[in-house]
Design a protein around this motif. Structure first.
Motif, short mmCIF file in Angstrom:
data_model
loop_
_atom_site.label_atom_id
_atom_site.label_comp_id
_atom_site.label_asym_id
_atom_site.label_seq_id
_atom_site.Cartn_x
_atom_site.Cartn_y
_atom_site.Cartn_z
N TYR A 239 40.46 56.32 42.11
CA TYR A 239 40.92 55.55 43.42
C TYR A 239 39.87 54.43 43.53
CZ TYR A 239 43.96 59.18 44.82
OH TYR A 239 45.14 60.28 44.96
N ARG A 240 38.69 54.70 43.27
CA ARG A 240 37.40 53.71 43.57
C ARG A 240 37.59 52.59 42.69
NH1 ARG A 240 32.45 55.52 46.02
NH2 ARG A 240 32.33 57.53 46.13
N ILE A 241 38.00 53.01 41.59
CA ILE A 241 37.89 51.62 40.49
C ILE A 241 39.39 50.99 40.69
CG2 ILE A 241 38.30 51.00 37.89
CD1 ILE A 241 36.37 53.68 37.45
N ALA A 242 40.43 51.48 41.13
CA ALA A 242 41.69 50.76 41.30
C ALA A 242 41.55 49.90 42.52
CB ALA A 242 42.94 51.82 41.51
N LEU A 243 40.64 50.50 43.51
CA LEU A 243 40.54 49.82 44.84
C LEU A 243 39.54 48.42 44.49
CD1 LEU A 243 39.90 52.51 47.32
CD2 LEU A 243 41.63 51.15 47.13
N ALA A 244 38.73 48.72 43.74
CA ALA A 244 37.83 47.49 43.08
C ALA A 244 38.71 46.32 42.31
CB ALA A 244 36.62 47.91 42.36
N LEU A 245 39.46 46.93 41.66
CA LEU A 245 40.41 46.05 40.99
C LEU A 245 41.28 45.20 41.83
CD1 LEU A 245 41.74 48.05 37.90
CD2 LEU A 245 40.36 45.81 37.96
N LEU A 246 41.76 45.97 43.07
CA LEU A 246 42.52 45.23 44.00
C LEU A 246 41.66 44.07 44.96
CD1 LEU A 246 45.45 45.54 45.04
CD2 LEU A 246 44.65 47.08 46.70
N LYS A 247 40.48 44.76 45.33
CA LYS A 247 39.77 43.63 46.00
C LYS A 247 39.23 42.39 45.05
CE LYS A 247 36.89 46.68 48.62
NZ LYS A 247 36.57 45.94 50.13
N GLN A 248 39.11 42.60 43.50
CA GLN A 248 39.01 41.55 42.74
C GLN A 248 40.31 40.60 42.67
OE1 GLN A 248 35.92 40.85 41.34
NE2 GLN A 248 36.80 38.88 40.75
N TYR A 249 41.15 41.18 42.66
CA TYR A 249 42.64 40.37 42.60
C TYR A 249 42.74 39.46 43.93
CZ TYR A 249 47.64 39.48 42.70
OH TYR A 249 48.82 38.90 42.53
N ARG A 250 42.43 39.96 45.00
CA ARG A 250 42.51 39.24 46.33
C ARG A 250 41.62 38.03 46.22
NH1 ARG A 250 43.66 36.01 48.63
NH2 ARG A 250 44.12 35.97 51.26
N SER A 252 40.66 36.41 43.60
CA SER A 252 41.28 35.35 42.47
C SER A 252 42.73 34.75 42.90
CB SER A 252 41.28 36.34 41.01
OG SER A 252 40.53 36.98 40.96
N VAL A 253 43.30 35.06 43.96
CA VAL A 253 44.57 34.40 44.33
C VAL A 253 44.71 34.10 45.59
CG1 VAL A 253 45.88 35.75 42.37
CG2 VAL A 253 45.81 36.54 44.73
N THR A 254 45.60 33.27 45.91
CA THR A 254 46.16 32.72 47.27
C THR A 254 47.51 33.13 47.45
OG1 THR A 254 46.65 30.55 46.70
CG2 THR A 254 44.15 30.86 47.07
N SER A 255 47.73 33.13 48.82
CA SER A 255 49.11 33.30 49.32
C SER A 255 49.91 32.45 48.52
CB SER A 255 49.09 33.32 50.72
OG SER A 255 48.43 34.27 51.42
N ALA A 256 49.56 31.26 48.73
CA ALA A 256 50.44 29.94 48.29
C ALA A 256 50.73 30.14 46.68
CB ALA A 256 49.66 28.72 48.45
N GLU A 257 49.74 30.50 46.05
CA GLU A 257 49.88 30.72 44.56
C GLU A 257 51.06 31.89 44.35
OE1 GLU A 257 45.42 29.53 42.58
OE2 GLU A 257 46.13 31.67 43.23
N LEU A 258 51.13 32.84 45.09
CA LEU A 258 52.10 33.86 44.92
C LEU A 258 53.47 33.86 45.46
CD1 LEU A 258 49.63 36.97 46.02
CD2 LEU A 258 50.41 36.16 43.61
N GLU A 259 53.83 32.72 46.24
CA GLU A 259 55.02 32.48 46.79
C GLU A 259 56.13 32.22 45.51
OE1 GLU A 259 55.42 28.94 49.12
OE2 GLU A 259 54.00 29.66 50.64
N GLY A 260 57.15 33.29 45.61
CA GLY A 260 58.16 33.13 44.60
C GLY A 260 57.50 33.92 43.40
N PHE A 270 46.79 40.32 35.54
CA PHE A 270 45.38 40.03 36.05
C PHE A 270 44.60 41.06 35.63
CE2 PHE A 270 42.16 41.57 39.17
CZ PHE A 270 41.35 40.33 39.11
N VAL A 271 45.14 42.65 35.58
CA VAL A 271 44.30 43.55 35.08
C VAL A 271 43.85 43.43 33.60
CG1 VAL A 271 44.08 46.17 34.85
CG2 VAL A 271 44.79 45.08 36.89
N GLN A 272 45.13 43.00 32.64
CA GLN A 272 45.02 42.72 31.61
C GLN A 272 44.10 42.01 31.08
OE1 GLN A 272 49.16 42.09 30.64
NE2 GLN A 272 49.97 44.12 30.86
N ASN A 273 44.03 40.96 31.96
CA ASN A 273 42.92 39.60 31.38
C ASN A 273 41.61 39.84 32.51
OD1 ASN A 273 44.54 38.16 29.81
ND2 ASN A 273 45.93 38.24 31.39
#
Length: 523
Positions: A239-250, A252-260, A270-273
């Protein structure tokens, strides 16, 4: 060093440095072993990692009758004999599951399939376990032979340590773990959670992949470091490490980039890279910097989620059953919020409640403007416009503001799974002049995340959640009230308060245009 028969050594990552192997490494106290694993000490030597893995797993408490290496040799000889492994189907519990092979060669992949087939033969109670192939594959890199690998994975499957689980073995248990991760993400990664809720039609579908992030999408050099600490600390560390990945993902991206964009696929990519964004050492450092709940509290939360799933019809014996937790975008109707806004708000309540679609319980436009009797409700305050923001109990986000209560002063009994049916801090008042401090000793009133009995609060005002009577409703207290409404539900006031540390939610004095109360029906 593990069997060279199974591994393509050219694909294995280089050792960080050659280390002197201490013969008494495993005689060190558990706390020191955890520190060594977190810092990557096992990564300095393949022989050390192979030795540590085997000895650590042999120390895992498990059921008295657990198949071992000798049993594997007998069963494998009986099952396969001279026949090719390809003539035997994989167990049904792996249907639809991915099977990472990491740095295994063809012999290693064959051994992986044989072990999984024998697991299916000797553990008939397993009905769904998507994490199992990855764990067997990782162990094979550091096992002397198939039989040793099988014996070790059997002990992890048969583990019976209290409040500890290594491998979910049913669709019910797996879904409960996914829901628990969703609850933790909601609490510890609010920015990422809000982003996912606003861009995905089904938040739970995204979170259902959390174990795949760790043991399918992460590169081998990261996954094996996760495995190092997992053997010592159990599922909590995942759980700890998956949460850390989720924080790191946030970050690295913006809402505009994720549209569509398919956010589920984007997270996997993201996790693969991940090496492009953060080193494995920094990722683990951030993971262990997250103040997670105790192992027992997480277990209790999982039990509550399992109960909610069983009420929904999910059973131990079934394999998979698709269901959706998201707000029905086509049929949802509210005069106040849009379906998109409700989707975000609904994602903020615990997963076991968001299993059920929102149900309109009360509306001043339909039911009139009167306050007959107050009842407890989910307790946080929020805005949807101009920005969607949530303000929770201040000690959830800032637990350092309170001191831990010494065990000698903790009188209330440990919570049971049944006591987790209510999730957020809540209380009921008998007087309209005073806010009450919730009483966690009462059955069904304990938060699954934090209990007031665990803290020495600096003031009672920081734990004032709600008060209600025929004269009005008040939410939050201390220095002001987050939200107050009069008995006719026509006039209100909002201020900063210590309970939620919120700003005024709109102009301080306001007239209520419309009020809606939303809940859910679980039958």
């Amino acid at each position: 060093m593990g069997s060279p028969l199974f591994v393509d050594w050219d694909r294995m990552p280089d050792l960080e440095q050659q280390a002197h192997i201490s013969r008494d490494i495993l005689s060190k106290p558990p706390k020191e072993l955890k520190k060594l694993a977190r810092e990557g000490y096992w990564a300095t030597s393949r022989a050390l990692r192979a030795q540590v893995y085997h000895q650590l797993i042999q120390q895992v408490a498990c059921r008295l009758v657990t198949p071992d290496a000798l049993v594997y040799r007998d069963v494998a000889n009986r099952l396969f004999g001279k026949l090719s492994v390809s003539s035997h189907p994989l167990p049904e519990f792996l249907e639809g599951c991915s099977m990472p092979t990491y740095c295994l060669n063809l012999e290693g992949v064959m051994a992986l399939k044989k072990i999984l087939i024998c697991v299916g033969n000797l553990f008939p109670d397993i009905t769904y376990s998507p994490i199992l192939p990855s764990l067997v594959a990782l162990l094979l890199h550091y096992s002397e032979d198939e039989a040793q690998c099988f014996g070790n994975i059997s002990r992890l499957i048969a583990s019976n340590a209290p409040h500890t689980s290594y491998i979910d073995q049913s669709f019910l248990a797996h879904q409960a773990s996914c829901m628990t991760f969703g609850d933790l993400a909601n609490k510890h990664c609010p920015a990422a959670h809000k982003l996912i809720a606003s861009t995905s039609e089904n938040v739970f579908e995204v979170y259902s992949e959390w174990l795949s992030w760790l043991f399918h999408n992460l590169p081998f050099s990261y996954a094996i470091r996760v495995f190092d600490v997992y053997l010592l600390e159990g599922q909590k560390v995942l759980y700890r490490i998956a949460l850390a990945l989720l924080k790191q993902y946030r970050l690295s991206v913006t809402s505009a980039e994720l549209e569509g964009t398919d956010i589920k696929a984007d997270l996997q990519a993201f996790v693969q890279n991940i090496a492009e964004h953060v080193t494995v050492d920094k990722l683990l450092e951030r993971a262990f910097g997250i103040r997670l709940f105790s192992r027992k509290e997480i277990w209790l939360l999982q039990m509550a989620n399992r109960k909610a799933l069983m009420e929904r019809g999910i059973t131990m014996v079934q394999s998979r059953q698709p269901f959706h937790l998201a707000v029905d975008m086509q049929n949802f109707s509210s005069t106040i919020v849009t379906a998109q806004e409700m989707r975000i708000v609904w994602s903020w309540i615990p997963e076991r409640f968001s299993l059920f679609p929102p149900l309109l319980l009360f509306s001043t436009s339909e039911d009139g403007c009167s306050l007959q009797r107050p009842l407890p409700w989910e307790c946080f305050v929020f805005t949807v416009r101009p920005e969607t923001e949530r303000y929770e109990w201040v000690f959830i986000k800032k637990p350092e503001l309170a001191k831990a209560v010494p065990r000698s002063r903790q009188r209330s009994p440990s919570p049971s799974p049944a006591s987790l049916l209510s999730s957020s801090p809540e209380g009921r008042s008998t007087s309209s002049n005073r806010l009450t401090v919730p009483t966690p000793q009462r059955k069904g009133r304990l938060s699954p995340f934090l209990a007031i009995r665990h803290f020495l609060l600096p003031s009672k005002t920081a734990s004032m959640f709600m008060s209600g009577s025929r004269e009005g409703i008040v939410i939050g207290g201390g220095g002001g009230q987050a939200l107050s409404l009069d008995a006719n539900l026509l006039w209100g006031r909002t201020e900063h308060c210590e309970t939620f540390d919120n700003p005024p939610l709109c102009q301080e004095n306001f007239k209520v245009q419309l009020l809606e109360v939303w809940g859910f029906q679980n039958a």
